[in-house]
Design an enzyme around this catalytic site. Sequence first.
Site, mmCIF file in Angstrom:
data_model
loop_
_atom_site.group_PDB
_atom_site.id
_atom_site.type_symbol
_atom_site.label_atom_id
_atom_site.label_comp_id
_atom_site.label_asym_id
_atom_site.label_seq_id
_atom_site.Cartn_x
_atom_site.Cartn_y
_atom_site.Cartn_z
ATOM 1 N N LYS A 54 0.860 -1.201 0.129
ATOM 2 C CA LYS A 54 -0.068 0.062 0.120
ATOM 3 C C LYS A 54 1.003 1.329 -0.067
ATOM 4 O O LYS A 54 0.665 2.033 -0.696
ATOM 5 C CB LYS A 54 -0.984 0.102 1.047
ATOM 6 C CG LYS A 54 -2.178 -1.008 1.000
ATOM 7 C CD LYS A 54 -2.815 -1.220 2.419
ATOM 8 C CE LYS A 54 -3.709 -2.160 2.364
ATOM 9 N NZ LYS A 54 -4.197 -2.822 3.512
ATOM 10 N N GLN A 98 -3.497 -1.412 10.050
ATOM 11 C CA GLN A 98 -3.526 -2.770 9.428
ATOM 12 C C GLN A 98 -4.117 -3.806 10.372
ATOM 13 O O GLN A 98 -3.804 -3.831 11.308
ATOM 14 C CB GLN A 98 -2.042 -3.307 8.849
ATOM 15 C CG GLN A 98 -1.947 -4.546 8.205
ATOM 16 C CD GLN A 98 -2.982 -4.678 6.983
ATOM 17 O OE1 GLN A 98 -2.843 -3.619 6.059
ATOM 18 N NE2 GLN A 98 -3.548 -5.583 6.654
ATOM 19 N N ASP A 121 -9.889 3.110 5.207
ATOM 20 C CA ASP A 121 -10.474 1.985 5.267
ATOM 21 C C ASP A 121 -12.353 2.030 5.109
ATOM 22 O O ASP A 121 -12.757 0.830 5.013
ATOM 23 C CB ASP A 121 -10.074 0.963 6.245
ATOM 24 C CG ASP A 121 -8.700 0.238 5.864
ATOM 25 O OD1 ASP A 121 -8.557 -0.033 4.640
ATOM 26 O OD2 ASP A 121 -7.877 -0.061 6.469
#
Length: 309
Positions: A54, A98, A121
Site C-alpha cells: 500500500k 492494518q 478503510d
Amino acid sequence: MSAKLLFGKPIQEALLEEVAASARTIIEAGQRPPHLTAVLVGGDPASAIYVRTKTNKSREVGFGSEAIILPQETTTKEVLSTVTRLNEDDAVDGILVQLPLPEHCDTKTVLDAVDPAKDVDCFHPHNTGLLVQGRPRFAPATPAGIIELLERSDIEIAGKHAVIIGRSDIVGKPMAMLLLHRHATVTICHSRTPDLAAVCRGADILVAAVGVPGMVTKEFVKPGAVVIDVGINRVADRDQAADILGDSADWERFEERGYLVVGDVRPDVAEAAGAMTPVPRGVGPLTIGMVLVNTLAAARERRGVGGES
Ligand code: NAD
C-alpha cells in the site's frame, strides 16, 4: 462451459492511472499531494506485505506515504496515542490501521479512534452509517473494488440476485450495501445459514468472503453465474492444496514458500460459472487501488485540493 476469468490487475492499473493523474494536477497547482500513513502493529509477515504494497503503490501514484511499525507488545493505549497524533497531524490525509491487531489490542476501540475524515478503510461507525444510508464518504476498499471490477467488466448488477457468503463488517455487510444501492436483490449468508449450497445456487452474482479454503464447490453455483472469490487463505497442507487446486497447484511455489494461497472457491467452479475471479490476482489488487482512491477523496474533502471528485 469455462468461466471468463476476471483479473484485478488491469482494473487496478486503470484506477492507479486515474489517481496518479489527479495527484499530478494537485502538485501542479502547488498543493501538497495526498498523504497516506499506515500503522502496523507486530511482525505478521502477510500484514507487513500488505502495508508495504500500500505504501509503495501510494508513492508510485505520487502520494506521500509511510508506515509506522510498532512492536508486537504495543498496548491499546499506545496504539491509540499514535492514532491521535496522526488525527492531529494536518499533513496526514488518510490513516490505515492494518488488521489484524495483536490479540491483546482492542481493535474496535482503535478503529473507532480514527478521525472519520481520515478513515480511508471506511471502518468507522460514522462512515458505516453514511454507507448504509447510501451517501458514502468513503467506499469500503474490498467491496468497492469488487463493484469496480463488476462495472468495468460490464456485468449487470441492477435486478440481479446477489448472494454473499460472510457477514463481516469489513467485507460481507458493506458488500451487501453497495450491491443493494445498485439495485441488486441481496441475500447475506453466514455460518448458520441452512442449506447454504441451495441458497447460493439462486445467485446471479455469488460473493464468497468466508476464509474457508475451497468451501464453494460447483454445487453452489448456478450455470453461468458470476463468482467473486474474496478469500485469501494460506494452505500449508500438501494434500489439502492438491484436493482443492488439482492440476492448477503450483508445486514449485509450494516448495519455495511452504504454503499456497487458496481462495474460498475451488478453481473447478470455472466449469459452471460464467465469470469468476481467480485467487490470487483477482480481488486483492483492487483493495489496494480503492485505498488510494479513498486517500485522494480524503485530501479533497479535508483540504479542498484538486477540485471535485
Ligand atoms: P471474517 O472471519 O471476519 O468473516 C467470515 C464470515 O464468514 C463470518 O461472517 C462467518 O459468519 C462466515 N462463515 C464462517 N464460516 C462459514 C461457513 N462454514 N459457512 C458460511 N459462512 C461462514 O472474515 P473477513 O474479514 O470477512 O474475510 C473473509 C475472507 O476474505 C478471508 O479469507 C480474508 O483473508 C479475505 N479478505 C480478502 C481481502 C482482499 O483484499 N481480497 C480483504 C479482506 C478479507
